[in-house]
Design a protein around this motif. Structure first.
Motif, mmCIF file in Angstrom:
data_model
loop_
_atom_site.group_PDB
_atom_site.id
_atom_site.type_symbol
_atom_site.label_atom_id
_atom_site.label_comp_id
_atom_site.label_asym_id
_atom_site.label_seq_id
_atom_site.Cartn_x
_atom_site.Cartn_y
_atom_site.Cartn_z
ATOM 1 N N ASP A 61 0.822 -1.205 0.000
ATOM 2 C CA ASP A 61 0.000 0.000 0.000
ATOM 3 C C ASP A 61 0.858 1.257 0.000
ATOM 4 N N ALA A 62 1.952 1.246 0.773
ATOM 5 C CA ALA A 62 2.833 2.411 0.837
ATOM 6 C C ALA A 62 3.508 2.649 -0.510
ATOM 7 N N ALA A 63 3.947 1.581 -1.178
ATOM 8 C CA ALA A 63 4.578 1.717 -2.488
ATOM 9 C C ALA A 63 3.586 2.262 -3.510
ATOM 10 N N TYR A 94 13.663 9.256 -5.450
ATOM 11 C CA TYR A 94 14.003 7.901 -5.883
ATOM 12 C C TYR A 94 13.200 7.510 -7.125
ATOM 13 N N LEU A 95 11.909 7.847 -7.117
ATOM 14 C CA LEU A 95 11.070 7.542 -8.274
ATOM 15 C C LEU A 95 11.512 8.318 -9.513
ATOM 16 N N VAL A 96 11.870 9.592 -9.334
ATOM 17 C CA VAL A 96 12.373 10.379 -10.462
ATOM 18 C C VAL A 96 13.656 9.768 -11.005
ATOM 19 N N ARG A 97 14.502 9.261 -10.108
ATOM 20 C CA ARG A 97 15.752 8.634 -10.528
ATOM 21 C C ARG A 97 15.487 7.402 -11.387
ATOM 22 N N ILE A 98 14.573 6.539 -10.938
ATOM 23 C CA ILE A 98 14.250 5.344 -11.724
ATOM 24 C C ILE A 98 13.674 5.740 -13.081
ATOM 25 N N THR A 99 12.743 6.689 -13.063
ATOM 26 C CA THR A 99 12.098 7.136 -14.301
ATOM 27 C C THR A 99 13.117 7.698 -15.281
ATOM 28 N N THR A 100 14.060 8.489 -14.780
ATOM 29 C CA THR A 100 15.076 9.083 -15.650
ATOM 30 C C THR A 100 15.926 8.007 -16.301
ATOM 31 N N ARG A 101 16.336 7.017 -15.533
ATOM 32 C CA ARG A 101 17.167 5.945 -16.094
ATOM 33 C C ARG A 101 16.418 5.154 -17.149
ATOM 34 N N GLN A 102 15.149 4.859 -16.876
ATOM 35 C CA GLN A 102 14.366 4.128 -17.862
ATOM 36 C C GLN A 102 14.140 4.974 -19.119
ATOM 37 N N ALA A 104 2.813 6.030 -2.860
ATOM 38 C CA ALA A 104 3.892 6.916 -3.306
ATOM 39 C C ALA A 104 3.894 7.046 -4.827
ATOM 40 N N PHE A 105 3.704 5.923 -5.517
ATOM 41 C CA PHE A 105 3.724 5.953 -6.981
ATOM 42 C C PHE A 105 2.553 6.773 -7.521
ATOM 43 N N VAL A 106 1.353 6.540 -6.968
ATOM 44 C CA VAL A 106 0.172 7.274 -7.432
ATOM 45 C C VAL A 106 0.314 8.765 -7.141
ATOM 46 N N THR A 107 0.871 9.099 -5.977
ATOM 47 C CA THR A 107 1.047 10.503 -5.603
ATOM 48 C C THR A 107 1.915 11.244 -6.605
ATOM 49 N N HIS A 108 2.959 10.582 -7.095
ATOM 50 C CA HIS A 108 3.932 11.251 -7.966
ATOM 51 C C HIS A 108 3.775 10.864 -9.438
ATOM 52 N N ARG A 109 2.717 10.146 -9.772
ATOM 53 C CA ARG A 109 2.599 9.624 -11.136
ATOM 54 C C ARG A 109 2.599 10.731 -12.194
ATOM 55 N N ASN A 110 1.823 11.789 -11.979
ATOM 56 C CA ASN A 110 1.754 12.852 -12.984
ATOM 57 C C ASN A 110 3.107 13.536 -13.170
ATOM 58 N N LEU A 111 3.848 13.708 -12.079
ATOM 59 C CA LEU A 111 5.202 14.253 -12.175
ATOM 60 C C LEU A 111 6.092 13.322 -12.992
#
Length: 322
Positions: free
Chosen positions: A33-35, A85-93, A38-45
């Motif tokens: 649920d926490a994961a 952390y999510l931005v970092r993963i997204t950037t690499r992908q 966090a993903f849904v909160t920042h998805r649009n970003l």
């Protein structure tokens, strides 16, 4: 043989990459649920980051799926800043996907244009975000090397600290500062010559629309810069010019031809990529999305997206965020 520039642009694997889903530790109550939260909160970003790096909503969505698969394998107890952390993963992908896109564009039929997004009118209130999403700016970003584009987007659009950007692209903070300076100078030399307000864009587009609807060639010439460049993206699916067309004397008659469809056609304003644009419909169906670049009050760039595979994001607004 591999392109040495591409090898130089490829960030090394991170020293502590997010584990793949296969290595995900046993779930603890509430962890999933926490994961997800966090993903849904920042998805649009995350979508906005990926889209600005790629210019393709379809590929940006694929990047988000890849980001999610890696994110659910991360031990959240060791993550201090989930957004970073999510931005970092997204950037690499997105960097990996960007190189695939570059190869795909080499075989693309005719000019390639970014995939247009129908956006809410209030996106224009954030001038920096709207400018970074505009068709004109995305085309400028296309001229950057992959790592330069990632660094420019993360620093100039999303204002990330240099150390976070360094983590995302696998460079040192000092190297990121140098890349930022180089990319900033490159973009400054190619972007519109001054800040353009949405109102100014809307005014030029309205004059352009009226001239087309009345078939008044002189009024078209009055709103087009003498060296205006027209790019049409049909992708080999829809009819479009296979090369850029330059000069008001050639572009004006081409634009005027839109009025030949009579009552079956409509040309209406819309907010696309944060700025006013025009949507041309035939028999009620979206046929072409027209965006512009404005310099000194005149249209210097005219961008017509006709490839139907790129028009799916024009039926409902896409949320963008920074």
């Amino acid at each position: 043989m591999n392109d040495p520039e591409e090898r130089a642009d490829t960030p090394p694997e991170p020293t502590s990459p997010p584990p793949e889903p296969a290595s995900t530790p046993p779930e603890r109550p509430g962890r999933a649920d926490a994961a997800t939260e966090a993903f849904v909160t920042h998805r649009n970003l995350l979508f906005t980051v990926a889209y600005e790096m790629l210019g393709s909503a379809a590929d940006a969505e694929d990047v988000l799926q890849e980001t999610w698969l890696r994110w659910i394998g991360v031990d959240l107890d060791g993550v201090r800043d989930r957004r970073a952390y999510l931005v970092r993963i997204t950037t690499r992908q997105a960097l990996g996907r960007l190189r695939t896109l570059r190869r795909r564009k080499e075989s693309y039929i005719g000019p390639w244009l970014p995939e247009p997004l129908l956006t809410a009118p209030d996106v224009a209130d954030d001038i920096e975000l709207a400018d970074s999403l505009s068709m004109a700016m995305l085309l400028v970003l296309e001229t950057l090397a992959p790592t330069e584009r990632a660094v420019f987007v993360l620093r100039e659009v999303f204002d990330l600290p240099y150390d976070e950007i360094a983590e995302a692209v696998g460079k040192s903070p000092a190297a990121v500062r140098q890349i930022t300076s180089r990319a900033r100078a490159h973009v400054a030399a190619r972007r519109p010559r001054g800040p353009v307000s949405p109102d100014e864009t809307a005014g030029a587009l309205e004059a352009f629309r009226r001239a087309i609807e009345t078939g008044d060639l002189q009024r078209l010439l009055d709103v087009l810069a003498p060296d205006v460049v027209f790019l049409g993206d049909g992708g080999g699916v829809a009819q479009a010019a296979l090369e850029p067309i330059t000069g008001a004397d050639l572009v004006a008659p081409l634009a005027a031809g839109l009025n030949r469809f009579g009552a079956a056609a409509s040309l209406r304003p819309a907010h696309v990529n944060g700025y006013p644009a025009l949507v041309f419909r035939l028999d009620g169906e979206i046929d072409t999305v027209i965006a512009v670049r404005i310099d000194d009050g005149l249209i210097t760039g005219l961008y017509a997206v006709r490839n139907p595979e790129k028009l799916s994001r024009m039926t409902e607004e896409t949320p963008v965020l920074r």
